[in-house]
Design a protein around this motif. Structure first.
Motif, mmCIF file in Angstrom:
data_model
loop_
_atom_site.group_PDB
_atom_site.id
_atom_site.type_symbol
_atom_site.label_atom_id
_atom_site.label_comp_id
_atom_site.label_asym_id
_atom_site.label_seq_id
_atom_site.Cartn_x
_atom_site.Cartn_y
_atom_site.Cartn_z
ATOM 1 N N LEU A 1 -16.937 -1.215 -1.750
ATOM 2 C CA LEU A 1 -16.564 -0.770 -3.093
ATOM 3 C C LEU A 1 -15.923 0.611 -2.989
ATOM 4 N N GLY A 2 -14.595 0.642 -3.110
ATOM 5 C CA GLY A 2 -13.925 1.931 -3.025
ATOM 6 C C GLY A 2 -12.505 1.814 -2.504
ATOM 7 N N GLU A 3 -11.939 2.949 -2.137
ATOM 8 C CA GLU A 3 -10.538 3.038 -1.742
ATOM 9 C C GLU A 3 -10.362 2.651 -0.267
ATOM 10 N N VAL A 4 -9.418 1.757 0.013
ATOM 11 C CA VAL A 4 -9.120 1.344 1.385
ATOM 12 C C VAL A 4 -7.771 1.870 1.863
ATOM 13 N N ALA A 5 -6.964 2.326 0.946
ATOM 14 C CA ALA A 5 -5.684 2.966 1.219
ATOM 15 C C ALA A 5 -5.370 3.794 -0.025
ATOM 16 N N PRO A 6 -4.490 4.805 0.079
ATOM 17 C CA PRO A 6 -4.207 5.618 -1.105
ATOM 18 C C PRO A 6 -3.818 4.774 -2.316
ATOM 19 N N GLY A 7 -4.660 4.802 -3.343
ATOM 20 C CA GLY A 7 -4.378 4.067 -4.566
ATOM 21 C C GLY A 7 -4.739 2.595 -4.534
ATOM 22 N N VAL A 8 -5.310 2.103 -3.431
ATOM 23 C CA VAL A 8 -5.695 0.692 -3.330
ATOM 24 C C VAL A 8 -7.210 0.616 -3.171
ATOM 25 N N PHE A 9 -7.857 -0.128 -4.052
ATOM 26 C CA PHE A 9 -9.316 -0.203 -4.100
ATOM 27 C C PHE A 9 -9.777 -1.637 -3.866
ATOM 28 N N VAL A 10 -10.983 -1.763 -3.319
ATOM 29 C CA VAL A 10 -11.561 -3.077 -3.080
ATOM 30 C C VAL A 10 -12.934 -3.163 -3.729
ATOM 31 N N ALA A 11 -13.285 -4.342 -4.212
ATOM 32 C CA ALA A 11 -14.625 -4.614 -4.739
ATOM 33 C C ALA A 11 -14.973 -6.031 -4.309
ATOM 34 N N TYR B 1 2.577 0.388 -8.972
ATOM 35 C CA TYR B 1 1.475 0.841 -9.817
ATOM 36 C C TYR B 1 0.896 2.128 -9.238
ATOM 37 N N GLU B 2 0.227 2.877 -10.091
ATOM 38 C CA GLU B 2 -0.503 4.046 -9.587
ATOM 39 C C GLU B 2 -1.745 3.617 -8.798
ATOM 40 N N ALA B 3 -2.302 2.453 -9.151
ATOM 41 C CA ALA B 3 -3.491 1.951 -8.455
ATOM 42 C C ALA B 3 -3.506 0.433 -8.487
ATOM 43 N N VAL B 4 -4.088 -0.150 -7.431
ATOM 44 C CA VAL B 4 -4.290 -1.594 -7.341
ATOM 45 C C VAL B 4 -5.754 -1.837 -6.997
ATOM 46 N N VAL B 5 -6.413 -2.702 -7.747
ATOM 47 C CA VAL B 5 -7.800 -3.084 -7.486
ATOM 48 C C VAL B 5 -7.809 -4.519 -6.980
ATOM 49 N N VAL B 6 -8.352 -4.720 -5.774
ATOM 50 C CA VAL B 6 -8.441 -6.069 -5.209
ATOM 51 C C VAL B 6 -9.885 -6.550 -5.341
ATOM 52 N N ALA B 7 -10.090 -7.480 -6.253
ATOM 53 C CA ALA B 7 -11.403 -8.089 -6.496
ATOM 54 C C ALA B 7 -11.206 -9.593 -6.458
ATOM 55 N N ALA B 8 -10.720 -10.074 -5.314
ATOM 56 C CA ALA B 8 -10.284 -11.462 -5.179
ATOM 57 C C ALA B 8 -11.315 -12.343 -4.504
ATOM 58 N N GLY B 9 -12.579 -11.932 -4.492
ATOM 59 C CA GLY B 9 -13.646 -12.761 -3.954
ATOM 60 C C GLY B 9 -13.397 -13.168 -2.522
ATOM 61 N N ALA B 10 -13.493 -14.478 -2.245
ATOM 62 C CA ALA B 10 -13.353 -14.984 -0.887
ATOM 63 C C ALA B 10 -11.962 -14.761 -0.320
ATOM 64 N N HIS B 11 -10.960 -14.529 -1.163
ATOM 65 C CA HIS B 11 -9.600 -14.284 -0.697
ATOM 66 C C HIS B 11 -9.322 -12.806 -0.423
ATOM 67 N N THR B 12 -10.271 -11.943 -0.681
ATOM 68 C CA THR B 12 -10.034 -10.502 -0.557
ATOM 69 C C THR B 12 -9.591 -10.095 0.839
ATOM 70 N N LYS B 13 -10.259 -10.629 1.859
ATOM 71 C CA LYS B 13 -9.924 -10.265 3.237
ATOM 72 C C LYS B 13 -8.475 -10.601 3.549
ATOM 73 N N THR C 1 0.803 -1.236 0.000
ATOM 74 C CA THR C 1 0.000 0.000 0.000
ATOM 75 C C THR C 1 0.829 1.277 0.000
ATOM 76 N N THR C 2 2.097 1.195 0.337
ATOM 77 C CA THR C 2 2.907 2.424 0.429
ATOM 78 C C THR C 2 4.241 2.261 -0.289
ATOM 79 N N PRO C 3 4.294 2.499 -1.594
ATOM 80 C CA PRO C 3 3.190 2.890 -2.480
ATOM 81 C C PRO C 3 2.421 1.665 -2.955
#
Length: 392
Positions: free
Chosen positions: A312-322, A193-205, A176-178
């Protein structure tokens, strides 16, 4: 944000959609999937699709998802099959019957094409269903079904055409940093990366926890089966029995079988439980005169949140969750992927989507898992998905 470098973690329906949309907007996208594309919850989803929701944001997301499903139909082997969806409650189940009536009225407020029918009227409309014990039914005409794996495959192909690099069998750790990812077979190198999207389903947590980000998500098992016996009728959900069914190329697909216990996303039972097969078999015979010839029965994982709404949204600067779709992940995947891509790019998102922002929670909440496909007696209809057995 042309040439913005984005990593998408998760190759399910939401992940491939977000990657595709980001690439079309000019981003340089790499998608990482720990196994094969669609091998998680999306590959085990029921494929029931509708926009008949009582809540305004849910209805808007459902409508947008159906629009995109229909637009994609006929591309790269993906097909959207039109089919009405019936939600019913039995005589004597007064609370659920009233909830169905209330939910249908609220759906119509959102301009959803939903009719409220008596049991007799339902029987006239759909003679394949037994309706003499039905107190009330809501029938949504803007609905259909599909094979979820075919959606993932079709959109992944479009994503590749748009320039997305798709890396399967690539387990990663998120930083997360960066923002960045460390690929397991490239350690200790971290890709920035400038941004990371975590859409890993059951593994997201777990993925986010390893990055020092806590989110209140709990994976749980849901179950489904496919019967080879012929079925020619609508999709339906018997709220009193807690069972849904839809047509399937082999005959009929049915499920719910929710097990409201947190599951280990790596170590969980993939086969359906005997009690589930027995219960669903009885309901299919009772509701549709369908004597199942079970071809296969399986379990998938959904993810729950404290309030039943997604993160759905940002959880840390540049890191997003769905994640956290409570069994509706595949059903709304086209709209969800679109929304998170817009968030990454700083573009306008669907009205009201901000209510799903992860910062409404601390991340360490204690909560019970509730069934994703159910009719709440407070009037809120939660629906099904993910095979959608319920899975995300």
């Amino acid at each position: 944000m042309t040439d913005t470098r984005v990593a998408v973690v998760g190759g399910g329906a939401v992940g491939v959609t977000a990657a595709h949309d980001l690439a079309l907007a000019g981003a340089d996208v790499t998608l990482f999937e720990r196994g094969d594309l669609g091998s998680g919850s999306s590959g085990r989803a029921a494929g029931v699709l509708y926009d008949a929701y009582a809540e305004d944001v849910d209805a808007a997301l459902g409508a947008r998802a159906l629009e995109r499903f229909r637009r994609l139909s006929g591309t790269n082997g993906f097909v959207f099959e039109e089919c009405p969806y019936v939600l019913l409650a039995r005589t004597g189940d007064d609370d659920r019957a009233e909830a169905v009536r209330d939910a249908a009225e609220r759906m119509r407020v959102h301009d959803r094409p939903v009719e409220t029918l008596s049991g007799a009227e339902l029987g006239e409309r759909f003679p394949t269903l037994r309706t003499d014990d039905v107190a009330v039914a809501a029938v949504a005409s803007n609905a259909g079904w599909t094979d979820p794996a075919s959606y993932v495959s079709a959109v992944a192909e479009l994503a590749r055409d748009a320039g997305v690099e798709i890396r399967t069998d690539s387990e990663v750790a998120v930083t997360t940093t960066p923002p960045g990812v460390a690929v397991a077979d490239e350690a200790p190198v971290t890709r920035r990366y400038e941004a990371v999207v975590v859409a890993a389903g059951a593994h997201t947590k777990r993925v986010l926890a390893d990055a020092g980000v806590a989110v209140p998500l709990k994976p749980y098992r849901v179950q489904a089966l496919v019967s080879r016996a012929d079925y020619d009728g609508p999709m339906w959900y018997d709220a009193s029995a807690g069972v849904y069914a839809r047509p399937h190329p082999d005959g009929l697909l049915a499920g719910d079988g929710t097990v409201p216990v947190e599951a280990d996303p790596d170590e969980w039972e993939r086969d359906a439980d005997d009690w589930f097969v027995d219960d669903v078999t009885g309901t299919l015979r009772d509701r549709a005169g369908h004597d199942p010839d079970v071809a296969r029965a399986w379990a998938g994982l959904c993810t729950a949140t404290p309030d039943g709404d997604p993160l759905l949204g940002e959880v840390a600067p540049g890191v997003f969750v769905a994640a956290g779709w409570q069994g509706h992940g595949f059903m709304r995947a086209p709209a969800t992927g679109e929304a998170v891509a817009a968030q990454v790019l700083g573009a306008e998102t669907a009205t009201g989507i901000e209510q799903f922002t992860p910062d409404r929670f601390d991340g360490d909440e204690t909560f019970a898992i509730r069934e994703g496909m159910t009719v709440e007696t407070d009037g809120r209809e939660n629906g099904t998905d993910s095979r959608d057995n319920g899975t995300d």
